[in-house]
Design an enzyme around this catalytic site. Structure first.
Site, PDB file in Angstrom:
ATOM      1  N   ASP A 159     -15.457  10.672  -0.685  1.00  0.00           N
ATOM      2  CA  ASP A 159     -15.355   9.675   0.385  1.00  0.00           C
ATOM      3  C   ASP A 159     -16.607   9.669   1.240  1.00  0.00           C
ATOM      4  O   ASP A 159     -16.921  10.671   1.899  1.00  0.00           O
ATOM      5  CB  ASP A 159     -14.150  10.005   1.277  1.00  0.00           C
ATOM      6  CG  ASP A 159     -12.838   9.706   0.589  1.00  0.00           C
ATOM      7  OD1 ASP A 159     -12.649   8.563   0.152  1.00  0.00           O
ATOM      8  OD2 ASP A 159     -12.004  10.629   0.480  1.00  0.00           O
TER       9      ASP A 159
ATOM     10  N   ASP B  33      -5.207   5.034  -2.802  1.00  0.00           N
ATOM     11  CA  ASP B  33      -5.889   6.032  -1.968  1.00  0.00           C
ATOM     12  C   ASP B  33      -5.301   6.071  -0.563  1.00  0.00           C
ATOM     13  O   ASP B  33      -5.386   5.089   0.180  1.00  0.00           O
ATOM     14  CB  ASP B  33      -7.382   5.656  -1.913  1.00  0.00           C
ATOM     15  CG  ASP B  33      -8.237   6.683  -1.182  1.00  0.00           C
ATOM     16  OD1 ASP B  33      -7.710   7.731  -0.786  1.00  0.00           O
ATOM     17  OD2 ASP B  33      -9.448   6.413  -1.012  1.00  0.00           O
TER      18      ASP B  33
HETATM   19  C1  DX5 Z   1      -9.323   7.829   3.611  1.00  0.00           C
HETATM   20  C2  DX5 Z   1     -10.022   8.258   2.342  1.00  0.00           C
HETATM   21  C3  DX5 Z   1      -9.095   8.975   1.437  1.00  0.00           C
HETATM   22  C4  DX5 Z   1      -8.563  10.249   2.024  1.00  0.00           C
HETATM   23  C5  DX5 Z   1      -7.322  10.634   1.317  1.00  0.00           C
HETATM   24  O1  DX5 Z   1     -10.178   7.155   4.405  1.00  0.00           O
HETATM   25  O2  DX5 Z   1     -10.519   7.132   1.632  1.00  0.00           O
HETATM   26  O3  DX5 Z   1      -9.687   9.204   0.160  1.00  0.00           O
HETATM   27  O4  DX5 Z   1      -9.482  11.296   1.986  1.00  0.00           O
HETATM   28  O5  DX5 Z   1      -6.753  11.721   1.965  1.00  0.00           O
HETATM   29  P1  DX5 Z   1      -5.170  11.908   2.061  1.00  0.00           P
HETATM   30  O6  DX5 Z   1      -4.693  12.040   0.631  1.00  0.00           O
HETATM   31  O7  DX5 Z   1      -4.997  13.129   2.862  1.00  0.00           O
HETATM   32  O8  DX5 Z   1      -4.606  10.663   2.703  1.00  0.00           O
HETATM   33 ZN    ZN Z   2     -11.157   7.446  -0.575  1.00  0.00          ZN
END
Ligand code: DX5
Ligand code: ZN
Length: 218
Positions: free
Chosen positions: A34, A174
């Site tokens: 990310d 996601d």
């Molecule tokens: C959010 C990101 C995600 C995040 C997912 O902005 O794009 O990829 O890291 O994390 P979790 O699974 O904890 O929601």
């Molecule tokens: Zn992401």
């Protein structure tokens, strides 16, 4: 087979190398990266140099998700850093056709992401140009948020469109994915399930990955 892509954002930076290795040994094939710029989203993460440093330590498919304004400036850097998938947000790109074509030209698989409240209709013309469509199931910017339930219907509609148009892009979901909801996310049509805190947030990342992977394929 559905695949879980652990989100490196939630890794413990002091244990990151060991955690990535443990995931790889557990059979994990994708690592979700990310990238946040503090403008497109209200948070800053890391950039292409980190990805470049990580690259020699892992054979996993590097699935980079750019949550940045003007991603066009970063495409070359991510290609050089060793990203395999490069996903840009439809809300951040002015000339989506050109951007997706450039990603492909650089040897990466182009992806396009949508925020939860962004309509799938914005992608209608671009779907044949993308190898992956990422449906956000939280408002991007932070790990550990709660899954937004209406994202499930969006994934179902996207899977219907893919079927009716005879396309074969991957559907990635996601945000807020856990071992508890992975089965329904997969059933809605997701191929790739990003899990940040549900994997890297747990003391045993390999076991946590296996639990989400198993739920997604149950
Ligand atoms: C959010 C990101 C995600 C995040 C997912 O902005 O794009 O990829 O890291 O994390 P979790 O699974 O904890 O929601
Ligand atoms: Zn992401």
């Amino acid at each position: 087979m559905k695949q879980v892509a652990p989100a490196f954002l939630s890794a413990d930076i002091w244990q990151a190398a060991a955690q990535v290795q443990a995931l790889e040994e557990a059979g994990c094939r994708y690592l979700h990266l990310d990238i946040m710029d503090g403008h497109f989203v209200p948070n800053i993460s890391y950039g292409p140099d980190w990805v470049k440093q990580l690259r020699p330590h892992s054979k996993m498919i590097f699935d980079a998700h750019l949550m940045v304004e003007e991603p066009d400036f970063l495409l070359d850097s991510f290609a050089k850093a060793g990203a395999d998938h490069l996903t840009v947000h439809v809300e951040a790109v002015r000339h989506l056709d050109r951007t997706l074509a450039r990603i492909r030209e650089l040897g990466m698989k182009p992806g396009v992401a949508l925020n939860p409240a962004t309509s799938l209709s914005l992608l209608e013309e671009a779907l044949p140009l993308a190898d992956l469509v990422l449906v956000m199931s939280v408002n991007p910017g932070f790990g550990g948020q709660k899954f937004i339930p209406y994202a499930l219907q969006k994934v179902e509609r996207l899977a219907d469109i893919r079927r009716s148009c005879g396309l074969d892009f991957l559907i990635e979901v996601d945000g807020g994915v856990t071992a508890d909801n992975a089965a329904s996310v997969a059933a809605a049509g997701a191929d790739l399930l990003v899990a940040g805190s549900a994997v890297f947030g747990k003391p045993d990342v390999a076991a946590a990955y296996a639990a989400v992977q198993q739920a997604a394929n149950s």
